[in-house]
Write a protein that holds these residues in place. Structure first.
Motif, PDB file in Angstrom:
ATOM      1  N   PHE A  18       0.837  -1.206   0.000  1.00 19.35           N
ATOM      2  CA  PHE A  18       0.000   0.000   0.000  1.00 19.35           C
ATOM      3  C   PHE A  18       0.871   1.255   0.000  1.00 19.35           C
ATOM      4  O   PHE A  18       0.585   2.222  -0.712  1.00 19.35           O
ATOM      5  N   ALA A  19       1.948   1.242   0.787  1.00 17.11           N
ATOM      6  CA  ALA A  19       2.850   2.401   0.847  1.00 17.11           C
ATOM      7  C   ALA A  19       3.474   2.678  -0.521  1.00 17.11           C
ATOM      8  O   ALA A  19       3.626   3.832  -0.932  1.00 17.11           O
ATOM      9  N   ARG A  20       3.819   1.613  -1.228  1.00 17.44           N
ATOM     10  CA  ARG A  20       4.450   1.746  -2.540  1.00 17.44           C
ATOM     11  C   ARG A  20       3.425   1.904  -3.669  1.00 17.44           C
ATOM     12  O   ARG A  20       3.794   2.208  -4.803  1.00 17.44           O
ATOM     13  N   MET A  21       2.168   1.658  -3.343  1.00 15.75           N
ATOM     14  CA  MET A  21       1.086   1.705  -4.328  1.00 15.75           C
ATOM     15  C   MET A  21       1.380   0.793  -5.517  1.00 15.75           C
ATOM     16  O   MET A  21       1.308   1.206  -6.683  1.00 15.75           O
ATOM     17  N   THR A  22       1.711  -0.422  -5.196  1.00 12.55           N
ATOM     18  CA  THR A  22       1.982  -1.415  -6.221  1.00 12.55           C
ATOM     19  C   THR A  22       1.281  -2.717  -5.866  1.00 12.55           C
ATOM     20  O   THR A  22       1.125  -3.035  -4.686  1.00 12.55           O
ATOM     21  N   VAL A  23       0.853  -3.466  -6.879  1.00 14.10           N
ATOM     22  CA  VAL A  23       0.169  -4.741  -6.643  1.00 14.10           C
ATOM     23  C   VAL A  23       1.022  -5.930  -7.071  1.00 14.10           C
ATOM     24  O   VAL A  23       0.557  -7.073  -7.023  1.00 14.10           O
ATOM     25  N   GLU A  24       2.250  -5.684  -7.468  1.00 18.29           N
ATOM     26  CA  GLU A  24       3.102  -6.759  -7.988  1.00 18.29           C
ATOM     27  C   GLU A  24       3.265  -7.912  -7.004  1.00 18.29           C
ATOM     28  O   GLU A  24       3.304  -9.075  -7.389  1.00 18.29           O
ATOM     29  N   GLN A  25       3.384  -7.595  -5.727  1.00 16.66           N
ATOM     30  CA  GLN A  25       3.625  -8.619  -4.717  1.00 16.66           C
ATOM     31  C   GLN A  25       2.356  -9.217  -4.123  1.00 16.66           C
ATOM     32  O   GLN A  25       2.434 -10.117  -3.286  1.00 16.66           O
ATOM     33  N   VAL A  26       1.199  -8.720  -4.536  1.00 16.90           N
ATOM     34  CA  VAL A  26      -0.062  -9.177  -3.949  1.00 16.90           C
ATOM     35  C   VAL A  26      -0.251 -10.695  -4.037  1.00 16.90           C
ATOM     36  O   VAL A  26      -0.570 -11.344  -3.034  1.00 16.90           O
TER      37      VAL A  26
END
Length: 239
Positions: A148-156
């Motif tokens: 969430f802090a990085r605003m990325t979903v790659e690691q989801v």
């Protein structure tokens, strides 16, 4: 931080409001992580005084949820956001609810510490299994908040995929504790408290997965809450 989405408004004040909201969520997340850490420490060391502090500090997390909820509603009313901005605020409302529930789970663990404090022989129990499942769910929550802090979903997908390990550990501990009860009925009270504790920890893993799903909604604009892990992975990859 990925500034792809935040920082594109003509109004600098609006940019600041959204950034402040995001930072407040991370502050709340940090407090919740600390609560979990302290609750597990209290449980595994039979520290009643620490457990009581964890219980009292849950009020701080509840207050943060109320404050953030009010801030989001004010922005929605005054700014009438659309597209990503609206999804961001909706996601924040969902995530702070998840964090408040995780705080409740930490409080439950602290309460179980107090319940177990009077049971003979409890202070000599190392609780290796409890520590292991706690480490698993703490890592999941931390990584979800980092995404969430990085605003990325790659690691989801990698984060949510680890919930299977938590579920296996949970099932293993349940079987073990039931065996203890069957071997000696005097273990029943202690075992029930341990089972409630493990259940609370397992739920933290579920809330971490929920945070990841909310994040996908924010970034991708798609609701993935009821998808299989395989379908979630395809959505994240844009397939």
């Amino acid at each position: 931080m990925d500034n792809t989405h935040i920082g594109h408004h003509i109004s600098g004040q609006f940019n600041k409001e959204l950034e402040d909201i995001r930072n407040h969520v991370l502050t709340m997340g940090g407090l919740v992580e600390e609560q979990i850490e302290q609750a597990i420490k209290a449980f595994t060391t039979s520290d009643v005084e620490l457990a009581e502090r964890v219980i009292k500090q849950d009020n701080q997390i509840d207050a943060l949820e109320i404050t953030l909820d009010r801030e989001c509603m004010q922005i929605m009313a005054l700014r009438q956001p659309t597209a990503f901005d609206l999804r961001l605020l909706i996601t924040v409302l969902r995530i702070i609810n998840e964090l408040e529930r995780v705080g409740d789970m930490a409080e439950h663990v602290a309460k179980m510490t107090i319940h177990l404090s009077g049971i003979e022989g409890n202070k000599n129990e190392p609780y290796y299994e409890i520590k292991h499942i706690a480490d698993l769910v703490k890592a999941m929550l931390h990584d979800a908040l980092d995404a969430f802090a990085r605003m990325t979903v790659e690691q989801v997908p990698a984060i949510t995929g680890r919930d299977e390990n938590v579920d296996r550990e949970y099932a293993s501990i349940i079987r073990q504790q039931i065996t203890y009860m069957m071997e000696d009925p005097r273990n029943i009270t202690r075992t029930i408290n341990v089972l409630w504790t493990v259940r609370s920890l397992e739920r933290i893993g579920d809330h971490a997965c929920n945070i990841c799903e909310h994040l996908v909604y924010m970034i991708k604009g798609e609701d993935v809450r009821h998808l299989s892990h395989e379908d979630l992975e395809r959505k994240v990859k844009g397939e």
